[in-house]
Enzyme design. Structure first.
Site, PDB file in Angstrom:
ATOM      1  N   SER A 258       0.856  -1.182   0.000  1.00 25.50           N
ATOM      2  CA  SER A 258       0.000   0.000   0.000  1.00 25.50           C
ATOM      3  C   SER A 258       0.893   1.234   0.000  1.00 25.50           C
ATOM      4  O   SER A 258       2.119   1.130   0.008  1.00 25.50           O
ATOM      5  CB  SER A 258      -0.897   0.007   1.244  1.00 25.50           C
ATOM      6  OG  SER A 258      -0.107   0.127   2.418  1.00 25.50           O
ATOM      7  N   LYS A 259       0.259   2.406   0.004  1.00 25.57           N
ATOM      8  CA  LYS A 259       1.050   3.640  -0.039  1.00 25.57           C
ATOM      9  C   LYS A 259       1.987   3.765   1.161  1.00 25.57           C
ATOM     10  O   LYS A 259       3.076   4.325   1.051  1.00 25.57           O
ATOM     11  CB  LYS A 259       0.123   4.853  -0.112  1.00 25.57           C
ATOM     12  CG  LYS A 259      -0.507   5.039  -1.476  1.00 25.57           C
ATOM     13  CD  LYS A 259      -1.263   6.345  -1.583  1.00 25.57           C
ATOM     14  CE  LYS A 259      -1.820   6.529  -3.000  1.00 25.57           C
ATOM     15  NZ  LYS A 259      -2.556   7.801  -3.132  1.00 25.57           N
ATOM     16  N   ARG A 260       1.558   3.236   2.305  1.00 25.51           N
ATOM     17  CA  ARG A 260       2.424   3.355   3.485  1.00 25.51           C
ATOM     18  C   ARG A 260       3.687   2.510   3.343  1.00 25.51           C
ATOM     19  O   ARG A 260       4.698   2.760   4.007  1.00 25.51           O
ATOM     20  CB  ARG A 260       1.660   2.973   4.754  1.00 25.51           C
ATOM     21  CG  ARG A 260       1.317   1.497   4.882  1.00 25.51           C
ATOM     22  CD  ARG A 260       0.476   1.221   6.131  1.00 25.51           C
ATOM     23  NE  ARG A 260       0.034  -0.158   6.200  1.00 25.51           N
ATOM     24  CZ  ARG A 260       0.729  -1.129   6.761  1.00 25.51           C
ATOM     25  NH1 ARG A 260       1.911  -0.876   7.283  1.00 25.51           N
ATOM     26  NH2 ARG A 260       0.250  -2.363   6.807  1.00 25.51           N
TER      27      ARG A 260
END
Length: 478
Positions: A258-260
């Site tokens: 994911s973006k994290r």
């Protein structure tokens, strides 16, 4: 119907042709970039061709900005293609033509089921806890039973007995029973093709021999093969492609990327993180593919070494720290003038590229990205009075100003402004004062750069030049 293997039916190809087929609904994300890289490398390794197809049939979500970002990202990584990009939206007529061929040959049929009927069918299946599949209600019915003018879709008549086995080059043998694949729509009621049809037709027309993509598309292969085989029965020369479904990328913690975790666009690694293209190329190459214990692999070596048997079956883990460590290696290897231009763009109009190039050998030694290089170069272009950080200010307290005055007086008398001579002079002064060299170097660094970290202090003196260095020392001296 007996089971069939995809490789048993695939015709031998004289030339390897791969393709990368992104949907331009956003940036070129890291997973897509790796898929593009593997396709590019496989074709280059085998002396074949690699092609780019923009799957822009979702007109509401596809944007020109996204198309530009994808192409720019591929260019930045050095992935060139052997033909101009093919835009799927330009080929709707061709897709519809194939649908009509399938219909005429009775490999497809008209379905007049309404939206309400299909929803009622699904509700019944949910109530009975059955798989949600089209029940084939128009598969064997006479289209004449439908009222004149009733809208219809065209559905593929998929085999409903036996099974299909794909000899996937990464996943191995994968088998699905034909009864699990329903008669899906290939042409909508408005005459537009569905994704499944468009992909198959475009791959065939582009001469694609190897479909290398994420393993989230593995199920699609079992839905696309019936179209290929039906068209091969009609026309011939529609061989099964060779499939290679690559495991997806996970975050360092093993969770879905994911973006994290860093699931960002390629441009973010270039612009925000200061990663070099050769570093991202090398990192993505090693993300799911290996050749012994080799970590650092050049583009030329990658082309020579890459093949699908080196791709692992397990998901890879993306680790930004590992990428930055690898990037540090490529920074140290990179041409200083090239780095100076890249860093100057980050600093702004007041940056001096010639000075940056001169300073680069000492600026890039410990840096892991271009941002760190730019930050480390900040002292070169700082204006007096120098901004002093909180930590640096501590080093300028107490007896530091008096020590800096002695340093200033001694260095002002120095005629040989080289790092070797300046080091010898400063060491001699430290011995006279009965102090370790660090007791002089720390306040010097604070006075010269305004920070507590910098290249070697004698390199800093040389890079600033005699007049500027002495002026900065004088400003902080007692």
């Amino acid at each position: 119907m007996a089971s069939e293997s995809s490789t048993d039916r695939a015709a031998p190809a004289s030339e390897v042709v791969t393709r990368f087929a992104p949907s331009p609904t956003g940036y070129l994300h890291i997973g897509g970039a790796r898929t593009a890289l593997f396709n590019w490398l496989y074709a280059r390794h085998h002396g074949g061709r690699t092609l780019l197809r923009i799957e822009d049939t979702d007109r509401q979500r596809s944007t020109q900005d996204a198309i530009d970002a994808i192409i720019e990202g591929l260019n930045w990584m050095g992935l060139d293609y052997d033909a101009p990009p093919l835009f799927q939206s330009d080929r709707a007529e061709r897709h519809a033509e194939v649908a009509q061929q399938l219909l005429a040959a009775r490999h497809a049929y008209k379905c007049f089921a309404t939206t309400e009927e299909l929803e009622a069918m699904r509700e019944e299946q949910r109530a009975l806890k059955k798989p949600l599949r089209y029940d084939g209600r128009w598969r064997d019915r006479d289209p004449g039973e439908a009222p004149e003018g009733t809208p219809f879709t065209i559905r593929l008549k998929t085999p409903n007995e036996g099974e299909i086995t794909i000899q996937d080059r990464v996943q191995g043998a994968v088998t699905v029973k034909n009864e699990e694949i329903d008669d899906y729509i290939i042409l909508r009621a408005d005459g537009t093709p569905t994704y499944m049809l468009a992909v198959v037709v475009d791959d065939h027309d582009m001469g694609v021999t190897h479909v290398i993509r994420g393993d989230d598309h593995l199920n699609n292969a079992f839905r696309q093969l019936p179209i290929i085989r039906a068209m091969n029965a009609i026309e011939g020369n529609w061989p099964d492609p060779i499939y290679a479904h690559i495991p997806l990328i996970h975050g360092a913690d093993g969770a879905k990327l994911s973006k994290r975790h860093g699931a960002l666009g390629v441009e973010a690694y270039r612009d925000e993180f200061g990663i070099l293209p050769e570093a991202l190329f090398n990192y993505l190459l090693r993300l799911g593919w290996g050749h012994g214990d080799r970590e650092e692999i050049t583009r030329e070596e990658a082309i020579a070494l890459f093949d699908l048997d080196g791709v692992g079956k397990s998901p890879s883990r993306f680790d930004l720290k590992k990428l930055e460590n690898l990037n540090g290696h490529y920074l140290r290897e990179a041409d200083d003038a090239r780095l100076a231009a890249l860093v100057a763009a980050r600093i702004g109009d007041h940056a001096d590229e010639a000075l940056l190039a001169q300073a680069m050998p000492v600026l890039k030694v410990r840096a892991k990205n271009l941002n760190e290089v730019a930050e480390g170069a900040g002292f070169l272009f700082a204006k007096r009075p120098l901004a002093i950080s909180e930590k640096a200010a501590v080093l300028l307290e107490g007896d530091a100003p008096a020590i800096l005055r002695k340093i200033y007086d001694r260095l002002r008398a120095e005629n040989d402004w080289t790092s070797e001579a300046l080091e010898a002079t400063t060491k001699a002064l430290a011995e006279e004062l009965g102090l370790g060299l660090g007791k002089l170097a720390q306040p010097m660094r604070a006075a010269l750069t305004g920070t507590t970290t910098s290249p070697g202090i004698f390199d800093v003196l040389v890079l600033l030049g005699r007049d500027e260095a002495l002026a900065r020392l004088d400003a902080q001296a007692a």
